[in-house]
Design a protein around this motif. Sequence first.
Motif, PDB file in Angstrom:
ATOM      1  N   GLY A  72       0.815  -1.212   0.000  1.00  0.00           N
ATOM      2  CA  GLY A  72       0.000   0.000   0.000  1.00  0.00           C
ATOM      3  C   GLY A  72       0.848   1.261   0.000  1.00  0.00           C
ATOM      4  N   GLU A  73       1.950   1.240   0.747  1.00  0.00           N
ATOM      5  CA  GLU A  73       2.850   2.396   0.765  1.00  0.00           C
ATOM      6  C   GLU A  73       3.500   2.603  -0.599  1.00  0.00           C
ATOM      7  OE1 GLU A  73       5.510   2.272   4.141  1.00  0.00           O
ATOM      8  OE2 GLU A  73       3.858   1.808   5.494  1.00  0.00           O
ATOM      9  N   VAL A  74       3.871   1.518  -1.260  1.00  0.00           N
ATOM     10  CA  VAL A  74       4.420   1.615  -2.613  1.00  0.00           C
ATOM     11  C   VAL A  74       3.362   2.176  -3.556  1.00  0.00           C
ATOM     12  CG1 VAL A  74       5.240   0.265  -4.602  1.00  0.00           C
ATOM     13  CG2 VAL A  74       6.151  -0.211  -2.319  1.00  0.00           C
ATOM     14  N   ALA A  75       2.154   1.664  -3.452  1.00  0.00           N
ATOM     15  CA  ALA A  75       1.061   2.132  -4.318  1.00  0.00           C
ATOM     16  C   ALA A  75       0.793   3.615  -4.114  1.00  0.00           C
ATOM     17  CB  ALA A  75      -0.211   1.323  -4.032  1.00  0.00           C
ATOM     18  N   ALA A  95       1.067   6.141  -7.182  1.00  0.00           N
ATOM     19  CA  ALA A  95      -0.153   6.853  -7.589  1.00  0.00           C
ATOM     20  C   ALA A  95       0.048   8.359  -7.583  1.00  0.00           C
ATOM     21  CB  ALA A  95      -1.316   6.475  -6.673  1.00  0.00           C
ATOM     22  N   ARG A  96       0.810   8.851  -6.624  1.00  0.00           N
ATOM     23  CA  ARG A  96       0.978  10.294  -6.491  1.00  0.00           C
ATOM     24  C   ARG A  96       2.153  10.832  -7.310  1.00  0.00           C
ATOM     25  NH1 ARG A  96      -2.029   8.575  -2.576  1.00  0.00           N
ATOM     26  NH2 ARG A  96      -3.391   9.940  -1.399  1.00  0.00           N
ATOM     27  N   ARG A  97       3.201  10.068  -7.381  1.00  0.00           N
ATOM     28  CA  ARG A  97       4.390  10.549  -8.089  1.00  0.00           C
ATOM     29  C   ARG A  97       4.311  10.298  -9.589  1.00  0.00           C
ATOM     30  NH1 ARG A  97       9.377   9.055  -4.730  1.00  0.00           N
ATOM     31  NH2 ARG A  97       8.184  10.365  -3.303  1.00  0.00           N
ATOM     32  N   TYR A  98       3.748   9.177  -9.980  1.00  0.00           N
ATOM     33  CA  TYR A  98       3.720   8.804 -11.399  1.00  0.00           C
ATOM     34  C   TYR A  98       2.310   8.746 -11.972  1.00  0.00           C
ATOM     35  CZ  TYR A  98       8.427   7.509 -10.102  1.00  0.00           C
ATOM     36  OH  TYR A  98       9.714   7.534  -9.607  1.00  0.00           O
ATOM     37  N   GLY A  99       1.316   8.733 -11.104  1.00  0.00           N
ATOM     38  CA  GLY A  99      -0.073   8.675 -11.536  1.00  0.00           C
ATOM     39  C   GLY A  99      -0.685  10.066 -11.562  1.00  0.00           C
ATOM     40  N   GLU A 100      -1.971  10.094 -11.549  1.00  0.00           N
ATOM     41  CA  GLU A 100      -2.697  11.344 -11.703  1.00  0.00           C
ATOM     42  C   GLU A 100      -3.063  12.017 -10.391  1.00  0.00           C
ATOM     43  OE1 GLU A 100      -5.878   9.899 -14.165  1.00  0.00           O
ATOM     44  OE2 GLU A 100      -4.699  10.227 -15.985  1.00  0.00           O
ATOM     45  N   SER A 138      -2.522  14.052  -6.938  1.00  0.00           N
ATOM     46  CA  SER A 138      -1.586  15.084  -6.486  1.00  0.00           C
ATOM     47  C   SER A 138      -0.742  14.519  -5.347  1.00  0.00           C
ATOM     48  CB  SER A 138      -2.343  16.307  -5.984  1.00  0.00           C
ATOM     49  OG  SER A 138      -3.133  16.859  -7.010  1.00  0.00           O
ATOM     50  N   GLU A 139       0.539  14.811  -5.410  1.00  0.00           N
ATOM     51  CA  GLU A 139       1.430  14.345  -4.349  1.00  0.00           C
ATOM     52  C   GLU A 139       1.352  15.310  -3.172  1.00  0.00           C
ATOM     53  OE1 GLU A 139       5.774  12.269  -4.045  1.00  0.00           O
ATOM     54  OE2 GLU A 139       5.548  13.874  -5.496  1.00  0.00           O
ATOM     55  N   LYS A 140       1.094  14.775  -2.003  1.00  0.00           N
ATOM     56  CA  LYS A 140       1.020  15.597  -0.803  1.00  0.00           C
ATOM     57  C   LYS A 140       2.437  15.986  -0.389  1.00  0.00           C
ATOM     58  CE  LYS A 140      -3.194  13.498   0.927  1.00  0.00           C
ATOM     59  NZ  LYS A 140      -3.807  12.755   2.010  1.00  0.00           N
ATOM     60  N   GLU A 141       2.553  17.124   0.239  1.00  0.00           N
ATOM     61  CA  GLU A 141       3.855  17.601   0.705  1.00  0.00           C
ATOM     62  C   GLU A 141       4.520  16.559   1.613  1.00  0.00           C
ATOM     63  OE1 GLU A 141       6.794  20.032   0.101  1.00  0.00           O
ATOM     64  OE2 GLU A 141       4.825  20.518  -0.712  1.00  0.00           O
ATOM     65  N   SER A 142       3.712  15.901   2.443  1.00  0.00           N
ATOM     66  CA  SER A 142       4.252  14.898   3.376  1.00  0.00           C
ATOM     67  C   SER A 142       4.760  13.643   2.669  1.00  0.00           C
ATOM     68  CB  SER A 142       3.183  14.512   4.398  1.00  0.00           C
ATOM     69  OG  SER A 142       2.054  13.959   3.748  1.00  0.00           O
ATOM     70  N   ASP A 143       4.369  13.442   1.410  1.00  0.00           N
ATOM     71  CA  ASP A 143       4.795  12.254   0.662  1.00  0.00           C
ATOM     72  C   ASP A 143       6.032  12.502  -0.202  1.00  0.00           C
ATOM     73  OD1 ASP A 143       2.759  10.702   1.689  1.00  0.00           O
ATOM     74  OD2 ASP A 143       1.397  11.105   0.018  1.00  0.00           O
ATOM     75  N   LYS A 144       6.406  13.748  -0.374  1.00  0.00           N
ATOM     76  CA  LYS A 144       7.479  14.075  -1.316  1.00  0.00           C
ATOM     77  C   LYS A 144       8.846  13.536  -0.907  1.00  0.00           C
ATOM     78  CE  LYS A 144       5.223  17.856  -3.606  1.00  0.00           C
ATOM     79  NZ  LYS A 144       5.220  19.230  -4.016  1.00  0.00           N
ATOM     80  N   ASP A 145       9.038  13.306   0.382  1.00  0.00           N
ATOM     81  CA  ASP A 145      10.320  12.781   0.848  1.00  0.00           C
ATOM     82  C   ASP A 145      10.335  11.262   0.964  1.00  0.00           C
ATOM     83  OD1 ASP A 145      11.493  15.296   1.010  1.00  0.00           O
ATOM     84  OD2 ASP A 145      10.857  15.584   3.090  1.00  0.00           O
ATOM     85  N   LYS A 146       9.221  10.613   0.630  1.00  0.00           N
ATOM     86  CA  LYS A 146       9.154   9.153   0.718  1.00  0.00           C
ATOM     87  C   LYS A 146      10.071   8.547  -0.341  1.00  0.00           C
ATOM     88  CE  LYS A 146       5.532   9.026   3.567  1.00  0.00           C
ATOM     89  NZ  LYS A 146       5.204   8.270   4.693  1.00  0.00           N
ATOM     90  N   ASP A 147      10.802   7.531   0.067  1.00  0.00           N
ATOM     91  CA  ASP A 147      11.784   6.878  -0.796  1.00  0.00           C
ATOM     92  C   ASP A 147      11.173   5.599  -1.376  1.00  0.00           C
ATOM     93  OD1 ASP A 147      13.917   5.389  -1.861  1.00  0.00           O
ATOM     94  OD2 ASP A 147      15.301   6.010  -0.280  1.00  0.00           O
ATOM     95  N   LEU A 148      10.874   5.606  -2.668  1.00  0.00           N
ATOM     96  CA  LEU A 148      10.269   4.449  -3.314  1.00  0.00           C
ATOM     97  C   LEU A 148      11.146   3.208  -3.164  1.00  0.00           C
ATOM     98  CD1 LEU A 148       8.056   3.136  -5.000  1.00  0.00           C
ATOM     99  CD2 LEU A 148       9.184   4.048  -7.054  1.00  0.00           C
ATOM    100  N   GLY A 149      12.447   3.384  -3.322  1.00  0.00           N
ATOM    101  CA  GLY A 149      13.359   2.242  -3.181  1.00  0.00           C
ATOM    102  C   GLY A 149      13.286   1.615  -1.799  1.00  0.00           C
ATOM    103  N   GLU A 150      13.204   2.449  -0.780  1.00  0.00           N
ATOM    104  CA  GLU A 150      13.107   1.946   0.586  1.00  0.00           C
ATOM    105  C   GLU A 150      11.795   1.184   0.788  1.00  0.00           C
ATOM    106  OE1 GLU A 150      12.913   3.777   5.086  1.00  0.00           O
ATOM    107  OE2 GLU A 150      14.060   4.873   3.579  1.00  0.00           O
ATOM    108  N   GLU A 151      10.736   1.716   0.222  1.00  0.00           N
ATOM    109  CA  GLU A 151       9.438   1.047   0.358  1.00  0.00           C
ATOM    110  C   GLU A 151       9.413  -0.280  -0.406  1.00  0.00           C
ATOM    111  OE1 GLU A 151       7.481   1.969   2.637  1.00  0.00           O
ATOM    112  OE2 GLU A 151       8.373   3.924   2.988  1.00  0.00           O
ATOM    113  N   LEU A 152      10.017  -0.310  -1.578  1.00  0.00           N
ATOM    114  CA  LEU A 152      10.119  -1.575  -2.322  1.00  0.00           C
ATOM    115  C   LEU A 152      10.963  -2.582  -1.548  1.00  0.00           C
ATOM    116  CD1 LEU A 152      10.537  -0.189  -5.938  1.00  0.00           C
ATOM    117  CD2 LEU A 152       8.611  -1.553  -5.099  1.00  0.00           C
ATOM    118  N   ALA A 153      12.015  -2.111  -0.909  1.00  0.00           N
ATOM    119  CA  ALA A 153      12.859  -2.997  -0.095  1.00  0.00           C
ATOM    120  C   ALA A 153      12.074  -3.559   1.090  1.00  0.00           C
ATOM    121  CB  ALA A 153      14.103  -2.257   0.381  1.00  0.00           C
TER     122      ALA A 153
END
Length: 108
Positions: A36-39, A43-48, A50-65
């Motif tokens: 869910g965190e990856v999704a 959804a916000r970074r590559y989908g349609e 809007s990315e929330k300010e609180s999500d902008k520092d989330k590391d996709l690689g870390e979440e995939l790991a």
Amino acid sequence: MNIQNAQKAVDHWIKEHGVRYFNELTNMAQLTEEVGEVARIIARRYGEQSEKESDKDKDLGEELADVVFVVLCLANQTGINLQSAFDKKLDKKTTRDHDRHHNNEKLK
């Protein structure tokens, strides 16, 4: 590191730092949470969305790991050699799908 070594590394970490594996149902719930965190990032970074300010520092690689870590836990505690399973799956997909995607007009 190959998958088999990753399984061993996770098992070592669990025994050294994690006390024991969570039960399979707890790990399945954790896996769902991590996916869910990856999704959310996708959804916000590559989908349609809007990315929330609180999500902008989330590391996709870390979440995939995190997803990989929990999958390795589940494999370990259910006795699955994930390296063998992955190799078998890749062979099956290679044989089955050799020409399939080349002939897909949607991918051209």
